[in-house]
Design a protein around this motif. Structure first.
Motif, PDB file in Angstrom:
ATOM      1  N   PRO A 113      15.266 -12.557  19.390  1.00 16.69           N
ATOM      2  CA  PRO A 113      15.143 -13.824  19.725  1.00 16.69           C
ATOM      3  C   PRO A 113      16.525 -14.517  19.942  1.00 16.69           C
ATOM      4  CG  PRO A 113      13.734 -13.397  17.594  1.00 16.69           C
ATOM      5  CD  PRO A 113      14.515 -12.077  18.074  1.00 16.69           C
ATOM      6  N   ASP A 114      17.557 -14.159  19.094  1.00 20.71           N
ATOM      7  CA  ASP A 114      19.036 -14.753  19.359  1.00 20.71           C
ATOM      8  C   ASP A 114      19.553 -14.338  20.651  1.00 20.71           C
ATOM      9  OD1 ASP A 114      18.798 -15.711  16.706  1.00 20.71           O
ATOM     10  OD2 ASP A 114      20.444 -14.342  16.032  1.00 20.71           O
ATOM     11  N   LEU A 115      19.177 -13.278  21.397  1.00 20.50           N
ATOM     12  CA  LEU A 115      19.522 -12.944  22.555  1.00 20.50           C
ATOM     13  C   LEU A 115      18.833 -14.029  23.673  1.00 20.50           C
ATOM     14  CD1 LEU A 115      21.612 -10.937  23.922  1.00 20.50           C
ATOM     15  CD2 LEU A 115      19.349  -9.426  24.153  1.00 20.50           C
ATOM     16  N   ALA A 116      17.669 -14.267  23.326  1.00 18.91           N
ATOM     17  CA  ALA A 116      16.870 -15.267  24.162  1.00 18.91           C
ATOM     18  C   ALA A 116      17.653 -16.732  23.843  1.00 18.91           C
ATOM     19  CB  ALA A 116      15.492 -15.410  23.534  1.00 18.91           C
ATOM     20  N   THR A 117      17.939 -17.013  22.851  1.00 16.40           N
ATOM     21  CA  THR A 117      18.622 -18.347  22.594  1.00 16.40           C
ATOM     22  C   THR A 117      20.041 -18.311  23.365  1.00 16.40           C
ATOM     23  OG1 THR A 117      17.710 -18.568  20.560  1.00 16.40           O
ATOM     24  CG2 THR A 117      19.626 -19.949  20.900  1.00 16.40           C
ATOM     25  N   SER A 118      20.564 -17.160  23.599  1.00 13.81           N
ATOM     26  CA  SER A 118      21.832 -17.246  24.182  1.00 13.81           C
ATOM     27  C   SER A 118      21.722 -17.115  25.738  1.00 13.81           C
ATOM     28  CB  SER A 118      22.531 -15.762  23.704  1.00 13.81           C
ATOM     29  OG  SER A 118      24.039 -15.776  24.128  1.00 13.81           O
ATOM     30  N   TYR A 119      20.703 -16.591  26.193  1.00 13.67           N
ATOM     31  CA  TYR A 119      20.404 -16.821  27.720  1.00 13.67           C
ATOM     32  C   TYR A 119      20.002 -18.311  27.991  1.00 13.67           C
ATOM     33  CZ  TYR A 119      19.904 -11.574  28.115  1.00 13.67           C
ATOM     34  OH  TYR A 119      20.160 -10.319  28.096  1.00 13.67           O
ATOM     35  N   ASN A 120      19.334 -18.852  27.040  1.00  8.75           N
ATOM     36  CA  ASN A 120      18.775 -20.185  27.195  1.00  8.75           C
ATOM     37  C   ASN A 120      20.002 -21.302  27.128  1.00  8.75           C
ATOM     38  OD1 ASN A 120      16.494 -22.103  26.929  1.00  8.75           O
ATOM     39  ND2 ASN A 120      17.956 -22.928  25.425  1.00  8.75           N
TER      40      ASN A 120
END
Length: 452
Positions: free
Chosen positions: A95-102
């Motif tokens: 999920p932290d990777l998703a937040t970073s992309y976001n």
């Protein structure tokens, strides 16, 4: 700072600097926030391995402030450093990777690079789809982000589709008075406002407002923003006294809740200025504009994208006051910021070209006027933008050709502009009266008295 002096070691100093950065950012004191965050970053860079997750968090914090300051290239650089660490340290569906992309998607969106923004938002969304249940609120937020990109591209039906997906999740997953549901209603309201469906816009803004009234203290800034949203719809409808009433409610809250140099206070002054400009009270509009500009000067560095709308409004007010040299100067300042920060064919550049063209018309330089209006139309007719913006350019061109006594061409452009405004605006809207008045002048000039 006393707290920093009392810190026992580097780890404490990094933590305290980070916390002070968070506080200053929350207060809108961005320069100080960056200084504290970068102090924390320097300590962490000395004491931690270069791919340590704590460094990624600090890069994120610095990026966040630069984003709030409107320094998007720096924000992007720090977010990308954070992403590199996450991509090395975390599994591909974390999920932290998703937040970073976001986060990166959001910066590209603010830069007006909507294709890139959508690319990163969709990367983020794919992770959430794989790792979360179908009614998880994070998925709803992801739909909102993608919807926002389509909204900025002017694809309002697509934007509404994603916002509705988000709303359905929130309505299933959250209590009926949850703030995230209020945000969802705001987004749908904004799309309806962009589509000029003002009754629907008000319906959703008022749904949102009821939630805020139930769940927030009376001086909460989100309540102020809600009043401002409703005021904006009334302004678009041409009901300026009602708009001012809501802007006043909004401003009172901001005045109590925020520091005197907070950017939201500047936006509040700009809302007032836009109303006074539409009402023809240019002296008051100018006074309020200067208040907004003074706040922005303390909150941002010169050339920040936040200044663009302020310069544009200065340009419009001075144009209406017939101070054309000042008007051109401010429109050019606005254009310079847009040319530096937005893609070449962004709708905001088109609006500015049209504004500059209209000043040249008023100065009697019709060749320059047509040239700038045509630059505007080259963008507006080839990218998706708010149809009302295109209508304004058509009407400006119509007025230019009328003054050149090319009545046939003038009528063509007036009719194009009128067709859009009649579709999009309430029948009593003042902007419709402007076109009818211009057409009357044209018919009188061509001795078609029965048409006038």
């Amino acid at each position: 700072m006393a707290l920093l002096e009392q810190a026992s070691d580097d780890s404490d100093r990094a933590y305290i600097s980070n916390m002070l950065g968070w506080v200053k950012n929350d207060q809108g004191q961005y320069e100080e926030a960056v200084a504290f965050y970068e102090q924390s970053l320097k300590i962490n860079q000395k004491t931690l391995p270069e791919d340590h997750p704590s460094l990624a968090t600090t890069y994120n914090n610095v990026a966040q402030v630069y984003k709030d300051m409107g320094d998007y290239s720096r924000a992007l650089a720090f977010y990308e450093q954070s992403l590199k660490i996450f991509e090395k340290a975390l599994p591909s569906n974390h999920p932290d990777l998703a937040t970073s992309y976001n986060n990166i998607g959001e910066v590209y969106s603010r830069m007006g690079d909507y294709a890139k923004a959508r690319e990163f938002y969709e990367k983020s969304h794919k992770i959430f789809e794989k790792t979360l249940p179908p009614n998880h609120p994070h998925l709803a937020t992801s739909y909102i982000n993608i919807g926002g990109v389509y909204s900025n591209m002017g694809d309002y039906s697509k934007a509404r589709e994603f916002y509705e997906k988000s709303r359905k999740i929130y309505e299933k997953a959250l209590p009926s008075d949850h703030p995230s549901l209020a945000i969802s209603y705001i987004n749908i309201g904004r799309v309806y406002r962009d589509m000029s469906d003002y009754s629907k816009a008000l319906e959703f803004y008022e749904k949102s407002h009821k939630i805020f009234e139930k769940t927030l203290p009376p001086n909460h800034p989100d309540l102020a923003t809600s009043y401002s949203n409703i005021g904006g719809v009334y302004r678009d409808m041409g009901d300026y006294s009602k708009a001012l009433e809501f802007y006043e409610k909004s401003h009172k809250i901001y005045d109590k809740a925020l520091p005197s140099n907070h950017p939201s206070l500047a936006v509040s002054h700009l809302n007032f200025a836009a109303c006074y400009e539409k009402m023809g009270d240019y002296t008051t509009a100018l006074k309020v504009l200067k208040n907004a500009y003074q706040i922005q000067q303390t909150a941002f560095e010169e050339g920040n994208p936040a200044f663009a709308s302020t310069y544009s409004m200065f340009g419009r007010v001075y144009r209406n006051m017939k101070d054309y040299s000042k008007s051109l100067d401010y429109f050019q300042k606005c254009l310079t910021i847009f040319q530096r920060t937005l893609p070449e064919r962004h709708p905001n550049q088109a609006i500015t070209y049209s504004n500059i063209g209209d000043v040249h018309r008023l100065m009697g330089d019709y060749e320059q006027a047509i040239s700038f209006h045509q630059k505007a139309l080259n963008i507006q007719e080839s990218v998706q933008c708010n149809p009302l913006e295109c209508a304004t350019t058509y009407i400006n061109l119509g007025e230019t050709y009328r003054q050149m006594k090319d009545y046939t061409t003038a009528l063509t452009y007036y009719e194009k502009g009128l067709e859009i405004r009649e579709k999009k605006l309430p029948k009593s809207h003042p902007d419709l009266a402007v076109v009818y008045h211009s057409l009357a002048k044209l018919y009188l000039s061509t001795r078609q008295y029965n048409m006038a």
